[in-house]
Design an enzyme around this catalytic site. Structure first.
Site, PDB file in Angstrom:
ATOM      1  N   ARG A 107       0.839  -1.192   0.000  1.00  0.00           N
ATOM      2  CA  ARG A 107       0.000   0.000   0.000  1.00  0.00           C
ATOM      3  C   ARG A 107       0.883   1.254   0.000  1.00  0.00           C
ATOM      4  NH1 ARG A 107      -5.325   0.309   0.965  1.00  0.00           N
ATOM      5  NH2 ARG A 107      -5.292  -1.922   1.333  1.00  0.00           N
ATOM      6  N   THR A 111      -1.034   7.628  -1.079  1.00  0.00           N
ATOM      7  CA  THR A 111      -2.321   7.479  -1.787  1.00  0.00           C
ATOM      8  C   THR A 111      -3.189   6.382  -1.171  1.00  0.00           C
ATOM      9  OG1 THR A 111      -1.436   5.822  -3.297  1.00  0.00           O
ATOM     10  CG2 THR A 111      -1.187   8.127  -3.959  1.00  0.00           C
ATOM     11  N   ASP A 203      -3.882 -14.018  10.226  1.00  0.00           N
ATOM     12  CA  ASP A 203      -3.016 -13.530   9.142  1.00  0.00           C
ATOM     13  C   ASP A 203      -2.444 -14.739   8.395  1.00  0.00           C
ATOM     14  OD1 ASP A 203      -1.076 -10.743   8.632  1.00  0.00           O
ATOM     15  OD2 ASP A 203      -0.533 -12.675   7.756  1.00  0.00           O
ATOM     16  N   ASP A 206       1.423 -14.874   8.088  1.00  0.00           N
ATOM     17  CA  ASP A 206       2.077 -15.189   9.365  1.00  0.00           C
ATOM     18  C   ASP A 206       1.912 -16.667   9.717  1.00  0.00           C
ATOM     19  OD1 ASP A 206       3.058 -12.686   9.786  1.00  0.00           O
ATOM     20  OD2 ASP A 206       1.494 -12.083  11.211  1.00  0.00           O
TER      21      ASP A 206
HETATM   22  N1  URA Z   1      -5.154 -11.030   5.081  1.00  0.00           N
HETATM   23  C1  URA Z   1      -5.022 -12.047   5.973  1.00  0.00           C
HETATM   24  O1  URA Z   1      -4.002 -12.718   6.017  1.00  0.00           O
HETATM   25  N2  URA Z   1      -6.041 -12.278   6.821  1.00  0.00           N
HETATM   26  C2  URA Z   1      -7.167 -11.559   6.813  1.00  0.00           C
HETATM   27  O2  URA Z   1      -8.070 -11.825   7.611  1.00  0.00           O
HETATM   28  C3  URA Z   1      -7.297 -10.507   5.870  1.00  0.00           C
HETATM   29  C4  URA Z   1      -6.262 -10.278   5.020  1.00  0.00           C
END
Ligand code: URA
Length: 212
Positions: A107, A111, A203, A206
Site C-alpha cells: 500500500r 495514496t 493472518d 504469518d
Molecule cells: N489477510 C489475511 O491474512 N487475513 C485476513 O483476515 C485478511 C487479510
C-alpha cells in the site's frame, strides 16, 4: 446477501472439513501449510473445470484414441506474495507444467492505493489464462489491482481462487471486474477494524511462514 454471478462459493464436504482445521488457531505450521495446499487443490479442481480444451489423437496400446487436452503452457498461475505462494504449490500439483508469474503488492503510504513492488508475468498475455491466487479476499484492493495490471497487459482470460472471502472484498471485486470469476471456499461475515476477515483464520502469511 446478494452474491454476484461471477462469485462462486464452492460447497464441498472436504473443503468444509479442511477449512475447519485451517481456521483453528491450534493447527500447527506444517499442518496449516499442508491444508492450504490441499484446500487449493480442491478449489482449483472446480475453478479449472471449464478450461478450454483442444482435440488431439494418441496411440493407445490397442488403437488410436481421440482425446482432449488443456494447453497447459498457456496457463499462468499468479500468486500474490507472500501468502499466495503456498497456493501455487497446490495448483502446481494439478497443473505441473503451468507457468508462474509472481506479484508483490504494497500500500502506498500517501495514496493508500496498492502498488506493485514486484510484477513478473510471462509475455503474450493475450493468449494466456491467468489464475490469480490469494488465500484471503479481504478488502479486495490487492487482487483488484493485480487483475487491473493483467488487463493492462491485454489479458482477457482471468480467474481468481481465494480460500476465504469477506463480503466487502466480494462486492468491491465483483463490481470492478464483472468479467472475472472468483472461486472461494467460504464467504465469511465481515472485516474487523484492522481489515481482518471475521471469523477468518488470522493472518494467512504469518500462519504460513511462522512470523506471528
Ligand atoms: N489477510 C489475511 O491474512 N487475513 C485476513 O483476515 C485478511 C487479510
Amino acid at each position: 446477501m446478494n452474491i454476484p454471478d461471477n462469485f462462486q462459493v464452492i460447497d464441498h464436504a472436504l473443503i468444509h472439513h479442511k477449512l475447519g482445521l485451517i481456521r483453528d488457531k491450534n493447527t500447527g505450521l506444517k499442518e496449516f501449510r499442508e491444508l492450504v495446499t490441499e484446500a487449493t487443490m480442491l478449489l482449483g479442481y472446480e475453478a479449472t473445470k471449464d478450461l478450454s480444451l483442444k482435440d488431439a489423437e494418441v496411440q493407445t496400446p490397442i488403437t488410436t484414441a481421440q482425446v482432449k487436452t488443456v494447453e497447459v503452457a498457456d496457463i499462468v498461475l499468479v500468486p500474490i506474495m507472500r501468502a499466495g505462494l503456498s497456493m501455487a504449490e497446490g495448483m502446481l500439483k494439478l497443473i505441473p507444467n503451468a507457468r508462474v508469474g509472481c506479484v508483490g503488492m504494497e500500500r502506498d503510504h500517501e495514496t493508500h492505493q496498492p502498488v506493485d513492488y514486484y510484477f513478473k508475468i510471462p509475455n503474450q498475455a493475450q493468449k494466456r489464462t491467468f489464475i490469480v491466487l490469494d488465500p484471503m479476499l479481504a478488502t479486495g484492493g490487492t487482487i483488484i489491482a493485480t487483475v487491473d495490471r493483467l488487463k493492462d497487459l491485454g489479458a482477457d482470460k482471468i480467474l481468481c481462487v481465494c480460500i476465504i472471502s469477506a463480503p466487502e472484498g466480494m462486492e468491491a471485486f465483483c463490481e470492478q471486474h464483472q468479467d472475472v470469476k472468483v472461486y472461494t471456499g467460504a464467504l465469511d461475515d465481515h472485516l474487523n477494524s484492522s481489515k481482518y476477515i471475521v471469523p477468518g483464520l488470522g493472518d494467512a502469511g504469518d500462519r504460513l511462514y511462522g512470523t506471528d
